[in-house]
Design an enzyme around this catalytic site. Structure first.
Site, PDB file in Angstrom:
ATOM      1  N   GLN A  11       0.831  -1.203   0.000  1.00  0.00           N
ATOM      2  CA  GLN A  11       0.000   0.000   0.000  1.00  0.00           C
ATOM      3  C   GLN A  11       0.867   1.255   0.000  1.00  0.00           C
ATOM      4  O   GLN A  11       1.914   1.293   0.642  1.00  0.00           O
ATOM      5  CB  GLN A  11      -0.890  -0.013   1.246  1.00  0.00           C
ATOM      6  CG  GLN A  11      -2.131   0.820   1.080  1.00  0.00           C
ATOM      7  CD  GLN A  11      -3.255   0.363   1.995  1.00  0.00           C
ATOM      8  OE1 GLN A  11      -3.343  -0.804   2.339  1.00  0.00           O
ATOM      9  NE2 GLN A  11      -4.116   1.259   2.372  1.00  0.00           N
ATOM     10  N   SER A  91       4.183  -6.380   2.692  1.00  0.00           N
ATOM     11  CA  SER A  91       2.826  -6.373   3.260  1.00  0.00           C
ATOM     12  C   SER A  91       1.845  -7.048   2.304  1.00  0.00           C
ATOM     13  O   SER A  91       1.984  -8.226   2.025  1.00  0.00           O
ATOM     14  CB  SER A  91       2.415  -4.938   3.623  1.00  0.00           C
ATOM     15  OG  SER A  91       1.212  -4.938   4.352  1.00  0.00           O
ATOM     16  N   LEU A  92       0.872  -6.308   1.741  1.00  0.00           N
ATOM     17  CA  LEU A  92      -0.082  -6.957   0.834  1.00  0.00           C
ATOM     18  C   LEU A  92       0.624  -7.557  -0.380  1.00  0.00           C
ATOM     19  O   LEU A  92       0.124  -8.493  -1.010  1.00  0.00           O
ATOM     20  CB  LEU A  92      -1.180  -5.973   0.403  1.00  0.00           C
ATOM     21  CG  LEU A  92      -0.995  -5.147  -0.864  1.00  0.00           C
ATOM     22  CD1 LEU A  92      -1.583  -5.871  -2.066  1.00  0.00           C
ATOM     23  CD2 LEU A  92      -1.648  -3.796  -0.728  1.00  0.00           C
ATOM     24  N   ARG A 116      -9.225  -8.335   3.656  1.00  0.00           N
ATOM     25  CA  ARG A 116      -8.146  -7.880   4.546  1.00  0.00           C
ATOM     26  C   ARG A 116      -8.184  -6.363   4.691  1.00  0.00           C
ATOM     27  O   ARG A 116      -8.103  -5.824   5.806  1.00  0.00           O
ATOM     28  CB  ARG A 116      -6.801  -8.342   3.959  1.00  0.00           C
ATOM     29  CG  ARG A 116      -5.542  -7.949   4.726  1.00  0.00           C
ATOM     30  CD  ARG A 116      -4.332  -8.492   3.946  1.00  0.00           C
ATOM     31  NE  ARG A 116      -3.041  -8.265   4.590  1.00  0.00           N
ATOM     32  CZ  ARG A 116      -2.237  -7.238   4.355  1.00  0.00           C
ATOM     33  NH1 ARG A 116      -2.616  -6.298   3.485  1.00  0.00           N
ATOM     34  NH2 ARG A 116      -1.062  -7.135   4.959  1.00  0.00           N
ATOM     35  N   HIS A 200       0.095  -3.283  10.816  1.00  0.00           N
ATOM     36  CA  HIS A 200       1.247  -4.042  11.325  1.00  0.00           C
ATOM     37  C   HIS A 200       1.627  -3.685  12.763  1.00  0.00           C
ATOM     38  O   HIS A 200       2.799  -3.520  13.093  1.00  0.00           O
ATOM     39  CB  HIS A 200       2.452  -3.893  10.392  1.00  0.00           C
ATOM     40  CG  HIS A 200       2.184  -4.432   9.023  1.00  0.00           C
ATOM     41  ND1 HIS A 200       2.028  -5.780   8.780  1.00  0.00           N
ATOM     42  CD2 HIS A 200       1.997  -3.815   7.837  1.00  0.00           C
ATOM     43  CE1 HIS A 200       1.776  -5.959   7.497  1.00  0.00           C
ATOM     44  NE2 HIS A 200       1.742  -4.784   6.901  1.00  0.00           N
ATOM     45  N   GLN A 249       1.232 -11.896   9.949  1.00  0.00           N
ATOM     46  CA  GLN A 249       1.727 -10.704   9.270  1.00  0.00           C
ATOM     47  C   GLN A 249       0.900  -9.460   9.591  1.00  0.00           C
ATOM     48  O   GLN A 249       1.419  -8.353   9.668  1.00  0.00           O
ATOM     49  CB  GLN A 249       1.729 -10.966   7.759  1.00  0.00           C
ATOM     50  CG  GLN A 249       2.348  -9.877   6.916  1.00  0.00           C
ATOM     51  CD  GLN A 249       1.607  -9.666   5.607  1.00  0.00           C
ATOM     52  OE1 GLN A 249       0.397  -9.472   5.601  1.00  0.00           O
ATOM     53  NE2 GLN A 249       2.336  -9.714   4.515  1.00  0.00           N
TER      54      GLN A 249
END
Length: 313
Positions: A11, A91-92, A116, A200, A249
């Protein structure tokens, strides 16, 4: 023989118009956009190409949009360029990496990151959480500042992006206090990030059981090439560990510095960022000088990467 790794952005890399050039010029990219549009039952492709920016910035849209553009770039490059020895994502981007490695179906991944993003958005009311990028301190100093600033609230490193850039996340007041302590410790800059939730960190724990239900319905296969995961910063090729690592995660820091170091230790000498922007190329440059870097987000960057790699377009 040089080893290649593919990396996929997270992102913050989104921009209106992303992927349009690939969609218009390559049938394999078009197939990715069409498959995601079908999976989500909406024209996410139009959102990528035309915006508006406010809609594209909503986490529930951003995550599947970046995944789609990344995998469109992957489809185009994979047909023409060298195959990877490893994949990784920020991340994603780890979901993009899993699809690229054949561990997860594209439609399933698009629905999973849509969920998510929605769950992350809903986990913390707007304005309660915050994130900030700290520039000019080593990760240990940032971690110490967070511990000193917590005062019973949540604030912790969320992304270990490069030796001089750590993103922190948590309760808004605690993030502000930690930012002030980082400045006292000599940080060059502390920049609040325009995000809709504190990713996170421990405030994301409510996302895990909801996401577990979604991921529990998805068929996961062993990755065809190892995926260097955000949580462990080491390669995983075990199908049974994919979902537990994706769940962990959500509330764990992205250990990007260590991910890059792990790729280097495995003999990777070339990294290709597939997807919108060049954020990861920029971060890798600050982590090591020993890896050649390329990015592919449109036909011009594809041609440039293939030429540098000595492959006819």
């Amino acid at each position: 023989m040089s080893k290649v790794a593919f990396v996929f952005p997270g992102q913050g890399s989104q921009a209106v118009g992303m992927g349009k050039d690939l969609y218009e010029k390559f049938p394999e990219a078009r197939a990715v956009f069409d498959a995601v549009d079908d999976a989500l039952g909406e024209k996410l492709s139009t959102r990528c190409f035309e915006g508006p920016d406010e809609a594209l910035k909503l986490t529930a849209n951003t995550q599947p949009a970046i995944l789609t553009v990344s995998l469109a770039a992957h489809a185009v490059f994979a047909k023409r360029g060298p195959a990877p020895a490893f994949v990784a994502g920020h991340s994603l981007g780890e979901y993009s990496a899993l699809v690229a490695a054949g561990a997860m179906d594209l439609g399933d991944a698009a629905r999973a990151v849509r969920a998510r993003g929605t769950f992350m958005q809903e986990a913390v009311p707007a304005g309660v959480g915050a994130m900030a990028a700290v520039l000019g301190l080593v990760p240990e100093q940032v971690k110490a500042a967070c511990q000193a600033a917590a005062e019973g609230q949540v604030v912790a490193p969320a992304n270990y992006n490069s030796p001089e850039q750590t993103v922190i996340a948590g309760d808004a007041a605690a993030v502000e206090r930690a930012g002030a302590k980082c400045k006292e410790a000599g940080a060059r800059r502390v920049m609040p990030l325009p995000v809709s939730a504190p990713f996170h960190c421990a405030l994301m724990a409510p996302v895990q059981p909801r996401l577990a239900e979604v991921l529990g319905r998805i068929r996961v296969s062993a990755p065809s090439v190892p995926v260097v995961t955000n949580v462990e910063a080491r390669p995983n090729a075990d199908a049974a560990r994919v979902v537990p690592l994706l769940l962990e995660q959500v509330s764990s820091p992205v250990r990007w510095i260590e991910c890059v170091e792990a790729l280097k230790a495995e003999g990777v000498t070339r990294i290709i960022e597939l997807g919108p922007g060049k954020v990861l190329v920029g971060l890798v440059k600050r982590i090591t000088k020993d890896i050649e870097l390329f990015n592919v987000e449109d036909s011009a960057s594809l041609d440039k990467a293939l030429a540098a790699l000595g492959v006819a377009p």
